[in-house]
Enzyme design. Structure first.
Site, PDB file in Angstrom:
ATOM      1  NE  ARG A  51      -4.473  29.880  79.398  1.00  0.00           N
ATOM      2  CZ  ARG A  51      -5.308  30.584  79.909  1.00  0.00           C
ATOM      3  NH1 ARG A  51      -6.199  30.176  80.887  1.00  0.00           N
ATOM      4  NH2 ARG A  51      -5.595  31.825  79.801  1.00  0.00           N
ATOM      5  CB  THR A  52       2.373  30.915  78.557  1.00  0.00           C
ATOM      6  OG1 THR A  52       1.387  30.632  77.567  1.00  0.00           O
ATOM      7  CG2 THR A  52       3.614  30.346  78.005  1.00  0.00           C
ATOM      8  CE  LYS A  80      14.801  51.708  86.353  1.00  0.00           C
ATOM      9  NZ  LYS A  80      15.938  50.851  86.913  1.00  0.00           N
ATOM     10  NE  ARG A 101       3.060  34.841  76.162  1.00  0.00           N
ATOM     11  CZ  ARG A 101       1.958  34.356  76.264  1.00  0.00           C
ATOM     12  NH1 ARG A 101       1.068  35.114  76.893  1.00  0.00           N
ATOM     13  NH2 ARG A 101       1.740  33.174  76.066  1.00  0.00           N
TER      14      ARG A 101
END
Ligand code: NCD
Length: 307
Positions: A51-52, A80, A101
């Site tokens: 959703r976000t 990396k 996020r």
């Protein structure tokens, strides 16, 4: 330049004006269809999301803008060893605004300090999730017509559930909001929320374990899933995961005009038989999330609004 790390970064006036703008977008989407034609949003997601991330992308597309980004740490240079500070410096050259996020608390804040574009915290570990809160506030205000004078029950994983932490921080600023915090002993809200947010602000709250005891009093029931990914061992998760299951039987205890919200994803905590109850608002909530993210993007980018 403004960033959004927690709901506390916005004053109540600013919160209300974002919600007002979101409601106008809901009524007149065409008016806003090209206001970001020359803008780009980067979505930097180091942790899973449906959703976000997609609602940020849909929000930018609805405004006429473009989106770019990655949806897992494995597919970015984080694998990396690149720091979020370096990544955001680079992304600042490609985009005008970014939603990030990250599994680590505070990572979006670190990024914001190195950034030359606005950074929105789209969830940092078990800490905060301010855009879910904007979604929740818009949903409550649209359904109940107010954000003050409500009794809200927050149920489930109040310890690791970042949406709960952000929602409490926002709602304590509206008059006469009463909280009933429903959780097993092991998943009670963190002490920084209990002491620094609730007690310090003299807020009326109760902590209980049984959902049935709280249900008859509630105007809003905010259900949450047990946050599996934040547990240190599988055994504890398995013991907790089905602690609450809201079903048709329990809904008989609730008021006729109570609404059920859930940030989603749902696991077992709301039985699917409840979905057809008119009080189930969790899928409507998803749509409000798009309007409010549109309003937030416009606000942080200081886009000139159409009349
Ligand atoms: C929430 C999250 O990521 O914290 N989901 C969401 O953004 N709608 C809730 C959750 O994952 O349980």
């Amino acid at each position: 330049m403004r960033h959004l790390m927690s709901p506390l970064d916005l004053s109540v006036e600013e919160l209300n004006s974002i919600l007002d703008l979101a409601s106008d977008i809901e009524k007149h989407p065409d008016k806003y269809a090209h206001v970001c034609d020359d803008k780009r949003l980067a979505t930097l997601f180091y942790e899973p999301s449906t959703r976000t991330r997609l609602s940020f992308e849909a929000a930018m597309m609805n405004l006429g803008g473009k989106v770019l980004g990655f949806s897992s740490a494995d597919s970015s240079s984080a694998s990396k060893g690149e720091s979020v500070a370096d990544t955001i410096r680079v992304v600042s050259c490609y985009a005008d605004i970014c939603a990030m996020r990250h599994p680590k608390e505070g990572a979006p804040l670190v990024a914001s300090m190195a950034s030359s574009i606005p950074v929105i915290n789209a969830g940092d570990g078990g800490h905060q999730h301010p855009t879910q809160t904007l979604t929740d506030l818009l949903t409550i205000r649209s359904l109940k017509g107010r954000l003050d004078n409500i009794t809200i029950g927050l149920c489930g994983d109040l310890k690791f559930g970042r949406t709960v932490h952000s929602l409490i921080e926002a709602l304590v600023r509206y008059p006469n909001v009463r909280f009933i915090l429903i959780s097993p002993e092991e998943l009670r809200i963190p002490s920084y929320i209990r002491e620094d947010v609730l007690i310090k602000n003299n807020i009326d709250f109760q902590e209980v374990e049984r959902l049935e005891d709280a249900l008859p009093d509630l105007d809003i029931l905010y259900m949450t899933r047990v946050q599996k990914e934040r547990f240190f061992n599988e055994e504890d998760y398995v013991r907790m995961k089905d602690f609450y299951i809201l079903d048709k039987q329990k809904m008989k205890l609730a008021k006729e005009d109570m609404y059920i919200l859930h940030p989603l994803p749902r696991v077992n905590e709301i039985s699917t038989e409840v979905d057809s109850d008119p009080r189930a608002a969790y899928f409507r909530q998803v749509q409000y999330g798009v309007y409010v993210r549109m309003a937030l993007i416009l606000t942080l980018l200081e886009v000139k609004l159409p009349c």
